[in-house]
Design a protein around this motif. Structure first.
Motif, PDB file in Angstrom:
ATOM      1  N   ASP A  66       0.804  -1.347  -0.117  1.00 33.46           N
ATOM      2  CA  ASP A  66      -0.019   0.032   0.082  1.00 33.46           C
ATOM      3  C   ASP A  66       0.901   1.161  -0.056  1.00 33.46           C
ATOM      4  N   HIS A 112      -2.518 -13.255   5.165  1.00 35.76           N
ATOM      5  CA  HIS A 112      -3.179 -12.565   4.015  1.00 35.76           C
ATOM      6  C   HIS A 112      -2.443 -13.111   2.685  1.00 35.76           C
ATOM      7  N   GLY A 182     -15.158  -3.621  -1.958  1.00 38.11           N
ATOM      8  CA  GLY A 182     -13.728  -3.877  -1.369  1.00 38.11           C
ATOM      9  C   GLY A 182     -13.606  -4.686  -0.208  1.00 38.11           C
ATOM     10  N   CYS A 183     -14.215  -4.166   0.787  1.00 37.08           N
ATOM     11  CA  CYS A 183     -14.381  -4.849   2.213  1.00 37.08           C
ATOM     12  C   CYS A 183     -14.940  -6.612   2.016  1.00 37.08           C
ATOM     13  N   ARG A 185     -14.666  -8.198  -0.700  1.00 38.67           N
ATOM     14  CA  ARG A 185     -13.551  -8.990  -1.515  1.00 38.67           C
ATOM     15  C   ARG A 185     -12.276  -9.202  -0.514  1.00 38.67           C
ATOM     16  N   GLU A 186     -11.688  -8.370   0.399  1.00 35.57           N
ATOM     17  CA  GLU A 186     -10.942  -8.620   1.196  1.00 35.57           C
ATOM     18  C   GLU A 186     -11.105  -9.635   2.337  1.00 35.57           C
ATOM     19  N   ASP A 189     -10.904 -12.748   0.492  1.00 33.70           N
ATOM     20  CA  ASP A 189      -9.455 -13.313   0.294  1.00 33.70           C
ATOM     21  C   ASP A 189      -8.749 -13.643   1.523  1.00 33.70           C
ATOM     22  N   ILE A 190      -9.171 -13.238   2.695  1.00 33.87           N
ATOM     23  CA  ILE A 190      -8.515 -13.655   3.878  1.00 33.87           C
ATOM     24  C   ILE A 190      -8.925 -15.155   4.336  1.00 33.87           C
TER      25      ILE A 190
END
Length: 259
Positions: A66, A112, A182-183, A185-186, A189-190
């Protein structure tokens, strides 16, 4: 969503306190980190973990995907009167990184990462032959192992074990609660890259990495500054029971050496 997830200065300061009070004593109980030591943090975020090392005279380097957090880390270090080098890059693609670190820190990062085996193997490129790696991560099955605390919904952010539901149900709950794309998806992903203790230890063995020391916490040391809860280690008997221990381990501390 807790205030610390939007107030980056607060999060930076909280991490610095936990690093000072818990990470450094744990690391130095095994190996002394002297002034001038080269310290790398992978997934450094805003740089809070590195601040106490910089104050001890260490040469600190932080890497994070980031770019905005890297800018923030640089600014916070400057405001604190400390020196640190921060690089915005994918650790798998980085080219401008030295290969001689005395200590590598990976705090709440491993869960992650998708290419876990490659990540562990690549650590060998950056740590000195006598260097060590401090790895800390939440066991996947613990109450908030899915990082659902980042949700804006008070219900979901305080809902323990919701991340263990099947993907379709979990996704439906997140979307119904109004979480951003976005949240969602995150968090999914986790869920895909989750890290039970058994998986981590197996991958470490396969990468010829020696676990020099490990410690499991029932109450995460970082909860002390976040919630006023004193850190508490997991009962040793529970800590020896594979799979069961994951449900009670809010943070896993490991010190690693390259075999």
């Amino acid at each position: 969503m807790q205030e610390r997830h939007s107030n980056r200065r607060l999060y930076f300061e909280e991490l610095a306190v936990t690093s000072e009070n818990y990470f450094i004593p744990y690391i130095q109980s095994y190996k002394r980190i002297e002034p001038g030591a080269h310290v790398l943090e992978i997934g450094c975020g805003d740089g809070g973990n590195l601040l106490p090392f910089a104050k001890r005279g260490c040469e600190t380097v932080g890497v994070d995907l980031d770019g905005e957090k890297i800018k923030t880390a640089t600014a916070f270090f400057e405001e604190s009167g400390m020196k640190g080098r921060f690089i915005a890059s994918d650790i798998f693609q980085i080219k401008e990184l030295e290969h001689d670190f005395d200590l590598i820190i990976c705090h709440d990062v491993f869960e992650h990462i998708g290419a876990k085996a490659r990540f562990l193997s690549d650590l060998r490129k950056y740590v000195k032959p006598d260097g060590i790696v401090f790895m800390a991560f939440p066991a996947w099955q613990m109450p908030f192992g899915g990082h659902q605390q980042i949700c804006r919904s008070k219900l979901v952010s305080h809902w323990p074990f919701v991340h263990l539901l099947p993907v379709p149900i979990y996704k439906f709950i997140l979307e119904s609660a109004g979480e951003s794309e976005g949240c969602v998806r995150e968090l999914l992903d986790i869920k895909e890259t989750r890290t039970p203790i058994e998986l981590f230890e197996r991958l470490a063995r396969e990468a010829r990495i020696r676990v020099a020391r490990k410690e499991f916490y029932f109450i995460n040391p970082h909860y002390e500054v976040k919630f006023g809860l004193k850190a508490r280690k997991l009962n040793p008997l529970i800590g020896k029971i594979p799979y069961v221990r994951n449900f009670f381990t809010t943070s896993c501390f490991y010190l690693l050496e390259m075999a």
